[in-house]
Every structure is written in C-alpha cells, then in structure tokens.
Scaffold this active site. Sequence first.
Site, short mmCIF file in Angstrom:
data_model
loop_
_atom_site.label_atom_id
_atom_site.label_comp_id
_atom_site.label_asym_id
_atom_site.label_seq_id
_atom_site.Cartn_x
_atom_site.Cartn_y
_atom_site.Cartn_z
CB ALA A 260 66.34 -47.91 77.39
CG ASP A 261 63.33 -51.65 75.14
OD1 ASP A 261 62.29 -51.33 75.62
OD2 ASP A 261 63.90 -51.47 74.18
#
Length: 423
Positions: free
Chosen positions: A180-181
């Site tokens: 997600a980052d």
Amino acid sequence: MAATNPDGKADPTGPMALAGTTVVDISNFLAAPLASMFLADFGADVIKIERPGVGDEIRRWGEVKDGVGLYYKAVNRGKKSVTADLRTPFGVEVVKRLVATADILVENYRTGTLEKWGLGPEVLMAINPGLIVVRVTGFGQTGPHARRPGFGTIAEAYAGYVYISGEPDGPPLLPGFGLADATTGIMAAYLASVALHEKRRSGRGQVIDLALYESLLTLLGPQVVNYDQLGMIQERAGSRLPFTAPRNIYRTRDGKFISVGGSAQSIFERLCAALEVPQLPGDPRFADNRARLANVDALDEALQHAIGRFDRAELMRRFIALEAAISPVNNVQDIVNDEHVIARENIVAVEDQELGGPLRMQNVVGKLSRTPGAIRHTGPRLGQHNREVLVDLLGFPEGEVRAQGIELGGAPVAAIPAATITK
C-alpha cells in the site's frame, strides 16, 4: 536538452525532466518519502526535513550495517537532509521560508496535525499561491475515518487486498513488502506531476488529498463492478485469478517453481506444445478461457502433471523456443544476477560515503530517451545539508541554528539497536 553519449544513449549528467523543481519533504516512513524519491529520481531538488538527533523513523526500519539503516539509503536517495523540529517556532519558520520558493510540499502527518502546528495548506499557500501540497494520510482529509491513524498494513486490509490474498483453506495474508505504501508513493508522485502540468496553465497550486488505501482499491481489478452487477465477492484462490486461466505457480521435477500464464488462446496452445500435451486445447473443458475457468481444478492438475516431468532449466528452454509465457520464481539473488536485469540496468551501484563503498539498489523506474532519470546519491547523513540550506539558502544565523540544538556539519543518528525494527 540532455546530452548524449557516443553510443547514442542519453547522458544522465545533462538536465533531467524535473530539473528546477523544488520539493519540500516533511514526511516520514514510506509512502510519502517514496513519492519524493520518484520526483528526485527525475531531477527534482528535494529538501527533506527530519527531527534533530532522530531523523525519519525509516532510518530504524529493516536491516542495518555499521549502525546505518539500509532502507533509508534507498528510499531517500537524491535528497538533501535538514534537521528541524516542526513542533517549534523555529521549525515552522524553516518550512515557511522553504515553501516561499518551492513547487511542491509532501507531508503524511495525521489529519489536522499540520493545522495544529500552524502549517496548514491555507497558511503555506498564502505564502506561495503556486505551491502544490501533497497530503498522504491513512484515510484522507475527509470522511468519518479521517482522523484515525493509518499505515500501509491497515490500508492493505481496508482496501480489500488482504481478503483475497492466500489459499482458499487458509487465512488472509498480508503482502511481504509495503504494497500500500509503494502504490501510494507512485500515485502521489503521479498526482504531483499532474498538478505541476496544470500549474503551467493556471499558475496556481492546489492540495492533493490521497489516502493510503485508495490506489490499491483501484488496482484490485473488477471486484467492484462484479459485485455491483452480479453480487460476486472474490474469495482467496492462491495464485489463481478469477478472470483468466491458466495462471498459477507450478513445481518442476527438480523441486523449483515457475510462473505460467496463458490468458491468450495462442499462448495457451504454445505452452501445451512446449509441455508435449497438444491434446489439452482440443479438450472441450479447456477449449477457451471461459471453459478453462469453469474447469480450473482439472486444468491445473493436468498442467502440474505435465510440468512435473521436466527440470526448470529444460522448461525455460522449451517455453522460450516456442514463445510461451513463463518465468522462474526468482529470489533477490536470482534477480541481481539475471542477465536481462543486468542488461536493462535495473540494479545500480551508487557510492555511499557513510558506508564507505558502493551500495546496490533498484534503479530509476522507466527510461526517458532525452531526459533520463538518475540516482545522484544515496540517502544522506542526518542533517548533512543543514549549513547549505538553513544558513546559506534560508539565511538563518549560525548561532540561532545551534541554539536549536542543530548541528551544522551533519549529525550522527541516535544509536540504532542491533535488532532490526520493522513496521
């Protein structure tokens, strides 16, 4: 225009695509720093503000060598490190002076934090109406969850990725890296570029509000439209996909693994030829993609039986000869020694003064023919550029800087324990 070398390749020592673009990075951890890394890779002048004596917490993530956090070196490559505490009047003044001539500010504090410090977008954009403010948070600046803390691990579950990851009879699985980052970092850099493009027309900046889960939600494929129109909820299926077959990981005779995809009919027929099972495409159960999806268990059983008769090297030779889609399941050692990765220069060695030698990392993503990106240096020492930025650029007297407990020669990071610290 970038110069070219005698061999015709673009010369990365010439002006890069984002040369002349100034980015103020006051973020920590991973997603937002990745965004400014992508901008730095293509020539932006990124000034990173870190807490005195401590720095970005990613300096303490993952593995260390000689007391130096390695992950920081890659994520913060090409940036300048300046120390200032944003919770103090001095830190606030540093940011205000920097944004006066900056193009982009990147931050990832919890919603409301910048406003509490007196550094909200309305304050910063009053100083510089052309400023683009990139705000990365767990759940965005609006909505009922806006003020909840959020990290990539939370976003991966919230977006729906974790639910579909894993084997059908096993628990949901988180990814083995900051997915997600990473996707948010890419999207934040893209949106900053979009805003820069618009600014050429209007001369005005704007605020970019990006939640950690949003990019991943969009990348998850047809789940929403399938649920909307058919009421379907995608379940865990291991390495299979719900819309194409075959698509899986198979074990070879010598105990290794390969990844095979046959979404195009012609590719499926070629892989069957390579495996010496030409009868499979003629089987009504496997005649086309929809038939194969309906009979995917039988298909995988037949393919695994065929693949299990060959060693991986022989399979690679056969598939490549027939232009069928295949890949070995590589680990990082395989990748850094792969002839294609080497030829594409996907891994590059960059000298690092702090560690006293070259440090290999992933290279700039993508190749521009005229204005290519380049890694100008690895992640800097904490406060390495304090004098250059605080004194020479912003005009703070040396005595005032030192009174804040800020060293002008670049400070050592507080001791990093031998045990690694991960998110």
